[in-house]
Design a protein around this motif. Structure first.
Motif, PDB file in Angstrom:
ATOM      1  N   ALA A 146       0.859  -1.171   0.000  1.00  0.00           N
ATOM      2  CA  ALA A 146       0.000   0.000   0.000  1.00  0.00           C
ATOM      3  C   ALA A 146       0.901   1.227   0.000  1.00  0.00           C
ATOM      4  O   ALA A 146       1.260   1.749   1.042  1.00  0.00           O
ATOM      5  N   HIS A 147       1.284   1.663  -1.183  1.00  0.00           N
ATOM      6  CA  HIS A 147       2.266   2.739  -1.319  1.00  0.00           C
ATOM      7  C   HIS A 147       1.569   4.080  -1.385  1.00  0.00           C
ATOM      8  O   HIS A 147       0.978   4.425  -2.388  1.00  0.00           O
ATOM      9  N   GLY A 148       1.668   4.824  -0.316  1.00  0.00           N
ATOM     10  CA  GLY A 148       1.093   6.151  -0.321  1.00  0.00           C
ATOM     11  C   GLY A 148       1.367   6.881   0.960  1.00  0.00           C
ATOM     12  O   GLY A 148       1.614   6.282   1.993  1.00  0.00           O
ATOM     13  N   ALA A 149       1.342   8.192   0.843  1.00  0.00           N
ATOM     14  CA  ALA A 149       1.522   9.032   2.009  1.00  0.00           C
ATOM     15  C   ALA A 149       0.160   9.227   2.665  1.00  0.00           C
ATOM     16  O   ALA A 149      -0.823   9.514   1.987  1.00  0.00           O
ATOM     17  N   ALA A 150       0.101   9.072   3.960  1.00  0.00           N
ATOM     18  CA  ALA A 150      -1.152   9.299   4.684  1.00  0.00           C
ATOM     19  C   ALA A 150      -1.151  10.723   5.224  1.00  0.00           C
ATOM     20  O   ALA A 150      -0.208  11.134   5.890  1.00  0.00           O
ATOM     21  N   GLY A 151      -2.189  11.458   4.898  1.00  0.00           N
ATOM     22  CA  GLY A 151      -2.290  12.835   5.361  1.00  0.00           C
ATOM     23  C   GLY A 151      -2.493  13.783   4.197  1.00  0.00           C
ATOM     24  O   GLY A 151      -2.840  13.380   3.092  1.00  0.00           O
ATOM     25  N   SER A 152      -2.271  15.067   4.452  1.00  0.00           N
ATOM     26  CA  SER A 152      -2.474  16.062   3.403  1.00  0.00           C
ATOM     27  C   SER A 152      -1.213  16.886   3.177  1.00  0.00           C
ATOM     28  O   SER A 152      -0.411  17.080   4.082  1.00  0.00           O
ATOM     29  N   ALA A 165       3.633  28.184  -6.192  1.00  0.00           N
ATOM     30  CA  ALA A 165       3.466  28.379  -4.747  1.00  0.00           C
ATOM     31  C   ALA A 165       4.753  28.871  -4.100  1.00  0.00           C
ATOM     32  O   ALA A 165       5.851  28.653  -4.612  1.00  0.00           O
ATOM     33  N   SER A 166       4.588  29.517  -2.957  1.00  0.00           N
ATOM     34  CA  SER A 166       5.741  29.998  -2.194  1.00  0.00           C
ATOM     35  C   SER A 166       5.957  29.194  -0.919  1.00  0.00           C
ATOM     36  O   SER A 166       7.018  29.250  -0.312  1.00  0.00           O
ATOM     37  N   ARG A 167       4.952  28.439  -0.516  1.00  0.00           N
ATOM     38  CA  ARG A 167       5.027  27.684   0.740  1.00  0.00           C
ATOM     39  C   ARG A 167       4.422  26.305   0.548  1.00  0.00           C
ATOM     40  O   ARG A 167       3.401  26.154  -0.119  1.00  0.00           O
ATOM     41  N   ALA A 168       5.049  25.300   1.167  1.00  0.00           N
ATOM     42  CA  ALA A 168       4.537  23.930   1.126  1.00  0.00           C
ATOM     43  C   ALA A 168       4.524  23.381   2.544  1.00  0.00           C
ATOM     44  O   ALA A 168       5.514  23.487   3.263  1.00  0.00           O
ATOM     45  N   GLU A 169       3.399  22.804   2.925  1.00  0.00           N
ATOM     46  CA  GLU A 169       3.232  22.213   4.250  1.00  0.00           C
ATOM     47  C   GLU A 169       2.936  20.734   4.068  1.00  0.00           C
ATOM     48  O   GLU A 169       1.897  20.361   3.536  1.00  0.00           O
ATOM     49  N   ASN A 170       3.850  19.906   4.498  1.00  0.00           N
ATOM     50  CA  ASN A 170       3.741  18.461   4.330  1.00  0.00           C
ATOM     51  C   ASN A 170       3.199  17.825   5.602  1.00  0.00           C
ATOM     52  O   ASN A 170       3.950  17.498   6.515  1.00  0.00           O
ATOM     53  N   ASN A 171       1.908  17.672   5.678  1.00  0.00           N
ATOM     54  CA  ASN A 171       1.273  17.041   6.843  1.00  0.00           C
ATOM     55  C   ASN A 171       0.960  15.577   6.553  1.00  0.00           C
ATOM     56  O   ASN A 171      -0.099  15.069   6.919  1.00  0.00           O
ATOM     57  N   THR A 172       1.905  14.904   5.869  1.00  0.00           N
ATOM     58  CA  THR A 172       1.793  13.472   5.621  1.00  0.00           C
ATOM     59  C   THR A 172       2.844  12.746   6.451  1.00  0.00           C
ATOM     60  O   THR A 172       3.671  13.371   7.099  1.00  0.00           O
ATOM     61  N   CYS A 229       8.641  16.947 -11.977  1.00  0.00           N
ATOM     62  CA  CYS A 229       9.493  16.416 -10.909  1.00  0.00           C
ATOM     63  C   CYS A 229      10.756  15.834 -11.522  1.00  0.00           C
ATOM     64  O   CYS A 229      10.711  15.193 -12.559  1.00  0.00           O
ATOM     65  N   GLY A 230      11.858  16.069 -10.879  1.00  0.00           N
ATOM     66  CA  GLY A 230      13.122  15.526 -11.363  1.00  0.00           C
ATOM     67  C   GLY A 230      13.998  16.575 -11.992  1.00  0.00           C
ATOM     68  O   GLY A 230      15.165  16.335 -12.252  1.00  0.00           O
ATOM     69  N   SER A 231      13.464  17.758 -12.257  1.00  0.00           N
ATOM     70  CA  SER A 231      14.296  18.831 -12.788  1.00  0.00           C
ATOM     71  C   SER A 231      14.006  20.102 -11.997  1.00  0.00           C
ATOM     72  O   SER A 231      12.995  20.211 -11.318  1.00  0.00           O
ATOM     73  N   GLY A 232      14.903  21.046 -12.078  1.00  0.00           N
ATOM     74  CA  GLY A 232      14.752  22.271 -11.304  1.00  0.00           C
ATOM     75  C   GLY A 232      15.280  22.093  -9.899  1.00  0.00           C
ATOM     76  O   GLY A 232      15.732  21.025  -9.511  1.00  0.00           O
ATOM     77  N   VAL A 233      15.247  23.153  -9.145  1.00  0.00           N
ATOM     78  CA  VAL A 233      15.744  23.126  -7.775  1.00  0.00           C
ATOM     79  C   VAL A 233      14.834  22.234  -6.938  1.00  0.00           C
ATOM     80  O   VAL A 233      13.617  22.278  -7.047  1.00  0.00           O
ATOM     81  N   VAL A 234      15.437  21.420  -6.099  1.00  0.00           N
ATOM     82  CA  VAL A 234      14.693  20.476  -5.258  1.00  0.00           C
ATOM     83  C   VAL A 234      14.830  20.892  -3.796  1.00  0.00           C
ATOM     84  O   VAL A 234      15.911  21.238  -3.341  1.00  0.00           O
ATOM     85  N   ARG A 235      13.724  20.834  -3.101  1.00  0.00           N
ATOM     86  CA  ARG A 235      13.736  21.057  -1.652  1.00  0.00           C
ATOM     87  C   ARG A 235      13.068  19.862  -0.995  1.00  0.00           C
ATOM     88  O   ARG A 235      11.983  19.463  -1.393  1.00  0.00           O
ATOM     89  N   GLY A 239       6.611  18.595   7.976  1.00  0.00           N
ATOM     90  CA  GLY A 239       7.489  19.756   7.873  1.00  0.00           C
ATOM     91  C   GLY A 239       6.947  20.794   6.908  1.00  0.00           C
ATOM     92  O   GLY A 239       5.947  20.584   6.227  1.00  0.00           O
ATOM     93  N   THR A 240       7.630  21.931   6.854  1.00  0.00           N
ATOM     94  CA  THR A 240       7.218  23.059   6.021  1.00  0.00           C
ATOM     95  C   THR A 240       8.436  23.656   5.335  1.00  0.00           C
ATOM     96  O   THR A 240       9.529  23.668   5.893  1.00  0.00           O
ATOM     97  N   VAL A 241       8.222  24.168   4.131  1.00  0.00           N
ATOM     98  CA  VAL A 241       9.257  24.939   3.449  1.00  0.00           C
ATOM     99  C   VAL A 241       8.612  26.213   2.932  1.00  0.00           C
ATOM    100  O   VAL A 241       7.477  26.201   2.450  1.00  0.00           O
ATOM    101  N   ASP A 242       9.309  27.327   3.098  1.00  0.00           N
ATOM    102  CA  ASP A 242       8.832  28.625   2.624  1.00  0.00           C
ATOM    103  C   ASP A 242       9.952  29.217   1.787  1.00  0.00           C
ATOM    104  O   ASP A 242      11.048  29.451   2.291  1.00  0.00           O
ATOM    105  N   VAL A 243       9.685  29.466   0.496  1.00  0.00           N
ATOM    106  CA  VAL A 243      10.737  29.958  -0.401  1.00  0.00           C
ATOM    107  C   VAL A 243      10.621  31.455  -0.665  1.00  0.00           C
ATOM    108  O   VAL A 243      11.456  32.020  -1.371  1.00  0.00           O
TER     109      VAL A 243
END
Length: 110
Positions: free
Chosen positions: A29-35, A63-70, A82-88, A94-98
């Motif tokens: 069952a491959h998946g992230a649980a959450g939002s 987007a400027s902000r990502a909130e990973n609640n998984t 996905c796979g190109s460009g800057v990766v964070r 966790g959260t990232v704000d660029v």
């Protein structure tokens, strides 16, 4: 006696195969649980709920902000692919704000 052993062997083999199949299916069952929520500097919000792993998701808007609640690590990309460009890396919960609207895609990686 050989017939009895043969039947017992086949039954054991069938049981073992069934258990292996069941165990394989339950762990696949491959998946992230959450939002996962992403936000633009203008306040627009998008999200993904219980996303599958190893699949690229494109944001509806930059987007400027990502909130990973998984429960799974997310890789956020500046590019739409996905796979190109800057990766964070955004750890689980966790959260990232660029600062500027430059995030465009995400992939969940176990």
């Amino acid at each position: 006696m050989n017939a009895a052993l043969s039947r017992a062997g086949r039954a054991a083999l069938a049981l073992g195969a069934a258990l292996a199949l069941a165990a394989g299916l339950s762990t696949s069952a491959h998946g992230a649980a959450g939002s996962f929520t992403y936000r633009s500097t203008g306040g627009t919000v998008g999200n993904f709920v219980d996303p599958p792993n190893n699949t690229c998701f494109f944001f509806e808007f930059p987007a400027s902000r990502a909130e990973n609640n998984t429960n799974t690590r997310a890789k956020v990309y500046n590019s739409a692919f996905c796979g190109s460009g800057v990766v964070r890396d955004v750890p689980a919960h966790g959260t990232v704000d660029v600062g500027g609207d430059s995030l465009n895609s995400v992939q969940f990686v176990p």
